[in-house]
Scaffold this active site. Structure first.
Site, PDB file in Angstrom:
ATOM      1  N   TYR A   1      88.761  32.755 -54.157  1.00 39.45           N
ATOM      2  CA  TYR A   1      87.775  33.720 -53.646  1.00 39.45           C
ATOM      3  C   TYR A   1      86.936  33.033 -52.583  1.00 39.45           C
ATOM      4  O   TYR A   1      86.443  31.923 -52.795  1.00 39.45           O
ATOM      5  CB  TYR A   1      86.872  34.188 -54.799  1.00 39.45           C
ATOM      6  CG  TYR A   1      85.670  35.014 -54.359  1.00 39.45           C
ATOM      7  CD1 TYR A   1      85.655  36.395 -54.516  1.00 39.45           C
ATOM      8  CD2 TYR A   1      84.546  34.400 -53.778  1.00 39.45           C
ATOM      9  CE1 TYR A   1      84.561  37.148 -54.114  1.00 39.45           C
ATOM     10  CE2 TYR A   1      83.452  35.151 -53.359  1.00 39.45           C
ATOM     11  CZ  TYR A   1      83.466  36.522 -53.535  1.00 39.45           C
ATOM     12  OH  TYR A   1      82.392  37.273 -53.130  1.00 39.45           O
TER      13      TYR A   1
ATOM     14  N   GLU B   1      84.256  39.362 -47.311  1.00 42.91           N
ATOM     15  CA  GLU B   1      84.725  38.838 -48.593  1.00 42.91           C
ATOM     16  C   GLU B   1      86.239  38.867 -48.649  1.00 42.91           C
ATOM     17  O   GLU B   1      86.847  39.879 -48.296  1.00 42.91           O
ATOM     18  CB  GLU B   1      84.149  39.686 -49.731  1.00 42.91           C
ATOM     19  CG  GLU B   1      84.501  39.151 -51.113  1.00 42.91           C
ATOM     20  CD  GLU B   1      84.084  40.117 -52.218  1.00 42.91           C
ATOM     21  OE1 GLU B   1      83.055  39.852 -52.857  1.00 42.91           O
ATOM     22  OE2 GLU B   1      84.773  41.129 -52.426  1.00 42.91           O
TER      23      GLU B   1
END
Ligand code: GDP
Ligand code: MN
Length: 380
Positions: free
Chosen positions: A101, A190
């Site tokens: 991530y 993101e």
């Protein structure tokens, strides 16, 4: 402004952040053609402005074009947390060895962009933050100093990524993400998951991208990405008319002059036992056209049963706003009851003007709470 995954990936691509090749489709046939053009297995992905699509059945692997067509049929029209799927992104399927991530977001508290990197990707980051906060490597970048490569190395070591081949690729991605974020005036970029393939290739498999509305004038190409079809019809009308409006669920339509007063108006309607239908800020002026525009937006919501005008005369005097309201009501037909609370500079004169000229569906109340109570009562 939130972007769809495929739009965010277009911007990633512009800044040379690696993504998979893909095509947009709006019908099962188009999905089949896209899969054929891409060749090999694909992933069919719902394009909606909300996360958690995978869990909701909005992301499906397809072995061949016929399968892509079938999966597209399943996903199109799906309701994912109130978002109906109308568009699909068909992408070459990736083999996944690891899911990381990576995000860059504006930390308003620190007034700095904040990177978060973790090897615990694929799942929701809030869950990782709660269950395993030490797994998150966090790093602020001073916007005046800009980004320095040592910061990327610090993040990578902090996240415990020790494969040199991965380190090298992620370092470049971190650096490019900073340029992407700054040059797009983003508030959030993101990548979840940032994958490592079995061959050791690192790639962005998803994108969540938010651009600062106030900066859209500098990015006509991004502004054009806005999907007017997906917007709430009232909010779309408001945007066209330049009215500051947020749709809510109740029955009492609200209009205030000033954002703070309008928010208090939302609260006071709840205190009076009602449910606000919207937030709407008339802004500083009180000219008739502004009132007409706002009323048109508010009354286009069929749930609205009464309208509550909450006016505090400050720089804009109360009598001016009263004249604006009266002129607006002359220009348009409104049968709903309208309750006005008018206070502040020249309030008395304003109230007198309203009382003299007022149509029968207009009620003037002396205080905010009394006006709210009346508006709630009339909406019942
Ligand atoms: P989200 O659920 O809205 O965050 O959508 P994502 O784009 O992140 O997809 C959800 C999950 O589907 C990912 O975490 C992956 O595990 C899986 N997925 C997405 N694309 C692929 C792919 O190309 N190949 C494989 N094997 N899995 C994928
Ligand atoms: Mn995701």
């Amino acid at each position: 402004m939130d972007l769809y995954e495929y739009q965010g990936k277009q911007l990633f691509q512009r800044f040379e952040i690696p993504v998979s090749e893909g095509r947009l489709a709006t019908t099962p046939d188009e999905a089949r053609d896209a899969a054929e053009g891409l060749g090999g297995p694909v992933v069919v992905k719902a394009q909606v402005l909300t996360g958690g699509r995978g869990k909701a059945g909005g992301v499906k692997l397809a072995a061949d074009p016929a399968d892509a067509q079938a999966k597209a049929k399943e996903i199109l029209g799906l309701d994912i947390r109130g978002h109906i799927v109308r568009k699909l992104w068909i992408e070459q399927a990736s083999d996944i060895a690891k899911e990381y991530y990576l995000s860059l977001t504006l930390d308003r508290g620190a007034k700095k962009p904040l990177y978060i990197l973790t090897t615990e990707g694929g799942v929701e980051i809030e869950q990782v933050a709660e269950e395993n906060p030490d797994a998150l490597a966090r790093l602020h970048v001073d916007p005046l100093e800009g980004f320095h490569p040592y910061q990327a190395r610090r993040l990578i070591y902090g996240a415990g990524i020790d494969d040199p081949n991965e380190q090298k690729q992620i370092l470049v991605i971190i650096e490019r993400l900073y340029r992407c974020f700054v040059e797009s005036d983003a508030l959030l970029c993101e990548i979840n998951p940032l994958i490592v393939t079995p061959d050791g290739e690192v790639r962005a498999l998803d994108s969540k991208f938010t651009v600062d509305d106030s900066a859209l004038f500098r990015h006509p190409d991004i502004a054009e990405m806005r999907d007017v079809e997906a917007a709430d019809p009232q909010e779309r009308l408001a945007r066209e008319k330049g009215v500051t409006y947020v749709k809510l669920d109740g029955e009492v339509g609200i209009l205030g002059n000033g954002a703070g007063l309008s928010m208090s108006t939302v609260d006071v309607v709840v205190v009076a036992g009602g449910r606000p239908a919207n937030f709407c800020d008339l802004g500083g002026g009180g000219d008739a056209q502004g009132v007409v525009d706002a009323l048109e937006v508010i009354t286009s919501d069929e749930q609205v049963r009464s309208i509550f005008f909450n006016i505090f005369g400050g720089i804009t005097r109360g009598d001016e706003v009263a004249r604006g309201i009266l002129a607006a009501l002359e220009r348009m037909q409104i049968d709903l009851p309208i309750v006005v609370r008018l206070d502040g500079t020249n309030a008395e004169e304003g109230r007198r003007l309203l009382a003299e000229a007022a149509p029968p569906n207009l009620y003037v109340e002396p205080t905010m709470i009394e006006a709210a109570e009346r508006a709630v009562e009339l909406a019942a």
